[in-house]
Design a protein around this motif. Sequence first.
Motif: not given
Length: 172
Positions: A4-12, A14-19, A21-30
């Motif tokens: 999941l590519l998100v803007p550099a200053k996007a706020v994630i 904790p609940a979204a981060r857990d979700l 991780r559970d779905r094996k989606i890596q967050v990359t900041r733009g």
Amino acid sequence: MKRLLVPAKAVITPAARDLLRDRKIQVTRGTGSGSKAMVTGSLLVGLAETNFDATKLVARLRETGVEVEQLARTGLATVSAEIGEGVALSGKLGLILTGNGSAAACLANRRRGVRAVLASRIEDVERAVKTMGANLLVVEPARVSLFELRRSVEAFCRGPRTIAPEYAAAFA
């Protein structure tokens, strides 16, 4: 693994981060504030019955974070079967570029787990992804500009894939 590519200053949260991780989606900041969030995985690309050169499209998709695997150019039945199998078995997304889109979509939809759609306009692609969870896009490149094609494929890769409740029973 999906990204999941998100803007550099996007706020994630904790609940979204857990979700994620559970779905094996890596967050990359733009790198810039204009980055569009794009869920990407692997995209299987096949060409049949078209003279379209996918080199520029594939390069642009890779620049936006889409992992592209291009299959050898073969006949329509073979390409539809190979892309359909890849989508059904691996969970990858599929893209068929062809001069005979209706036939490609019909052939691909013969495979259980494939929800192929023939579309080229970004609005139609987004609606198909949102309402029926389309996982294979068929486009007739001769009917659209490279810019439109790229935008539609990027929208297709963004997801998220959902099936509207009124169609859920048909895809069960």
